[in-house]
Design an enzyme around this catalytic site. Structure first.
Site, short mmCIF file in Angstrom:
data_model
loop_
_atom_site.label_atom_id
_atom_site.label_comp_id
_atom_site.label_asym_id
_atom_site.label_seq_id
_atom_site.Cartn_x
_atom_site.Cartn_y
_atom_site.Cartn_z
N LYS A 134 7.93 56.81 56.74
CA LYS A 134 7.99 55.38 57.08
C LYS A 134 9.00 54.69 56.17
CE LYS A 134 6.15 51.38 55.83
NZ LYS A 134 7.24 50.58 56.35
N CYS B 237 14.53 50.62 40.32
CA CYS B 237 13.32 50.80 39.50
C CYS B 237 13.67 51.20 38.07
CB CYS B 237 12.42 51.84 40.15
SG CYS B 237 13.28 53.37 40.52
N GLU C 235 8.65 42.82 36.25
CA GLU C 235 9.79 43.47 36.87
C GLU C 235 10.46 42.44 37.78
OE1 GLU C 235 9.10 46.30 40.11
OE2 GLU C 235 10.69 47.56 39.26
N GLU D 206 5.63 56.62 42.86
CA GLU D 206 6.83 56.22 42.09
C GLU D 206 6.89 54.70 42.17
OE1 GLU D 206 8.57 58.13 40.32
OE2 GLU D 206 8.59 60.14 41.19
N VAL E 251 1.33 47.56 45.44
CA VAL E 251 0.97 48.29 46.66
C VAL E 251 0.54 49.71 46.31
CG1 VAL E 251 1.78 49.08 48.92
CG2 VAL E 251 2.47 46.84 48.10
N GLY E 252 1.18 50.30 45.29
CA GLY E 252 0.81 51.65 44.84
C GLY E 252 -0.66 51.74 44.47
N GLY F 215 7.37 52.49 45.69
CA GLY F 215 7.35 51.06 45.95
C GLY F 215 6.78 50.33 44.75
N SER F 216 6.23 49.17 45.00
CA SER F 216 5.74 48.33 43.91
C SER F 216 4.43 48.89 43.34
CB SER F 216 5.51 46.91 44.42
OG SER F 216 4.57 46.94 45.46
N THR F 217 4.18 48.57 42.09
CA THR F 217 2.94 49.00 41.45
C THR F 217 1.74 48.39 42.17
OG1 THR F 217 4.01 49.39 39.34
CG2 THR F 217 1.65 48.92 39.26
#
Ligand code: NAD
Length: 451
Positions: free
Chosen positions: A153, A262, A355, A228, A210-211, A206-208
């Protein structure tokens, strides 16, 4: 339903792409599951050959892929060529893996004990918008090499190169449904990949934030995970460093890809005794960053990905913010933001802590080695960083002291496809790239045979 893809340098709609429904994702996962046994059974040499052909197809399409990325993501053409080349190289590198998926023979009494590295099944690869081609390749290439099938995706904002990679895989002769690209929203397509019990592994970049939710979702089916995530990396400059070189390259360590990286070294920590001199060297280097039309060979920085993202970046520089100096941007359409240096910045300031993911860097003085390590580690993130010093012992001490996954000494380079990449702390979980990447795409099976 379709959604519009916009060129961030011109604000023009360049494509309309399907917004896949949850049912559509389920169907793709079903096809990937059906394709898995045959793909896992392809002889190692044949799987290797197909991956090499895929790499060759990417190579033959390199200029087209690069141009697509310039149009879709506003990346400079020189960066986009590197990114397409990286996708090719990663496919090439892991095409050597199917024939090297070694197990072990372990000494036991009364028989023999063998281990096998078995593929997992369907792997979901969820990609962010900042480096669409490399990050897709870092997930899909080792996953396919290990014998898994892949549903990928891309980010909603940047689906075009991923769709092209899907076409190239078929042209190269990969069987249908072994590698599928499914476009659409994160909350629908991404979430369904995470929730679906037939997806055995998720590679999420992606972002922390959403992770974290992906990690929670994966718990339901014990889905394997590689994460990541974000970063707030430090670029540590000691007084004994080659200051001219450190200052000349520092802008590219954070403004490359307009800071949407990142690994961006978005905190420059400078030993107090050379702080003012470093700033005076940094100023012309920042002014010299060529920001403009990403199609031109000599452009060094393009626009941000979207108007919304530009607004979120700009919010870190409110009225009265301590702007030490900044670069330029073109006028006219496009989501532009100038390279910006903030100093001095208070330790609790949002720009110090969060970030930013844009072309903003803060410069912070430190007292000594211990102070530098303390400031560098004062972050929930731990992805990368640089250390500038002529003292090798100190370089190694500080590299060992900084809690981050990818450090470079007298250099800003973080990524090589043949060395491991990943984060400490809230920058991620697991490692991609390098010789051990296939470990994360297989489960070890242990078989005892009584003799
Ligand atoms: P994001 O987290 O918003 O989205 C990443 C991907 O996840 C997108 O494809 C998105 O559609 C999808 N997604 C969104 N919601 C989801 C959900 N609920 N379930 C499953 N998938 C979902 O990140 P972004 O804004 O696209 O990318 C920027 C972030 O990525 C930054 O924080 C950056 O540091 C990070 N990043 C990390 C690395 C790394 O290797 N550590 C590399 C590149 C980017």
């Amino acid at each position: 339903m379709l959604h519009e893809v916009v060129n961030p340098a011109t604000e023009e709609v360049v494509a309309r792409v399907e917004r896949t429904s949850a049912d559509g994702v389920d169907a793709a996962i079903g096809r990937a599951r059906a394709a898995f046994p045959a793909w896992a059974a392809v002889a190692p040499g044949d799987r290797a050959r197909l991956l090499r052909r895929f790499a060759a197809a990417v190579d033959a399409d390199l200029e087209h892929l690069a141009t697509l990325e310039v149009t879709n993501a506003g990346h400079t053409i020189s960066n986009a060529r590197w990114e397409a080349g990286n996708a090719r190289d990663v496919l090439d590198y892991y095409s050597g893996a199917p024939e090297r998926l070694f197990g072990r023979q372990i000494p036991v009494a009364d028989g023999i004990d063998l281990t096998f590295r078995e593929p997992l099944g369907v792997v979901g690869v969820i990609v962010p918008w900042n480096f669409p081609m490399p990050i897709a390749a870092w997930g899909l290439a080792p996953a396919l090499a290990a014998g898994n099938t892949v549903v990928l995706k891309p980010a909603e904002l940047t689906p075009l190169t991923a769709l092209r990679l899907g076409e190239l895989a078929l042209e190269a002769g990969l069987p249908a449904d072994v590698f599928q690209v499914v476009t659409g929203q994160g909350s629908v397509v991404g979430q369904r990949l995470v929730d679906h019990p037939d997806v055995r592994k998720i590679v999420f970049t992606g972002s922390t934030e959403v992770g974290r939710s992906v990690m929670v979702g994966a718990a339901a089916s014990m889905t394997r995970l590689t994460l990541e995530l974000g970063g707030k990396s430090a670029n540590i400059v000691f007084a004994d460093a080659d200051l001219e070189r450190a200052a000349a390259t520092a802008p590219y360590a954070v403004f490359d890809n307009a800071g949407q990286d990142c690994c961006a070294r978005s905190r420059i920590l400078v030993e107090r005794s050379v702080h003012d001199r470093f700033l005076s060297l940094l100023e012309p280097a920042v002014a010299g960053v060529r920001v403009g039309d990403p199609r031109l060979d000599d452009t060094e920085m393009g626009p941000l990905i979207s108007a919304a993202h530009r607004d979120s970046v700009a919010a870190y520089v409110p009225e009265g913010a301590p702007v030490a100096f900044r670069g330029t941007t073109p006028i006219g359409p496009g989501f532009w933001y100038p390279p910006t240096v903030l100093a001095p910045v208070a330790a609790g300031d949002r720009a110090f802590v969060e970030e930013i993911f844009g072309p903003i860097v803060i410069v912070v003085p430190f007292a000594d080695e211990a102070d530098a390590v303390r400031i560098a580690n004062d972050s929930p993130y731990g992805l990368s960083g640089s250390i500038w010093t002529e003292n090798l012992g100190r370089a190694l001490r500080v590299a060992r002291g900084v809690e981050a996954g990818n450090l470079s000494v007298n250099s800003h380079s973080s990524v090589r496809y043949w060395t491991p990449f990943g984060g400490f702390k809230q920058s991620g979980l697991g490692r991609e790239l390098g010789p051990d990447a296939l470990d994360a795409f297989t489960d070890v099976k242990n078989v005892f045979i009584s003799t």
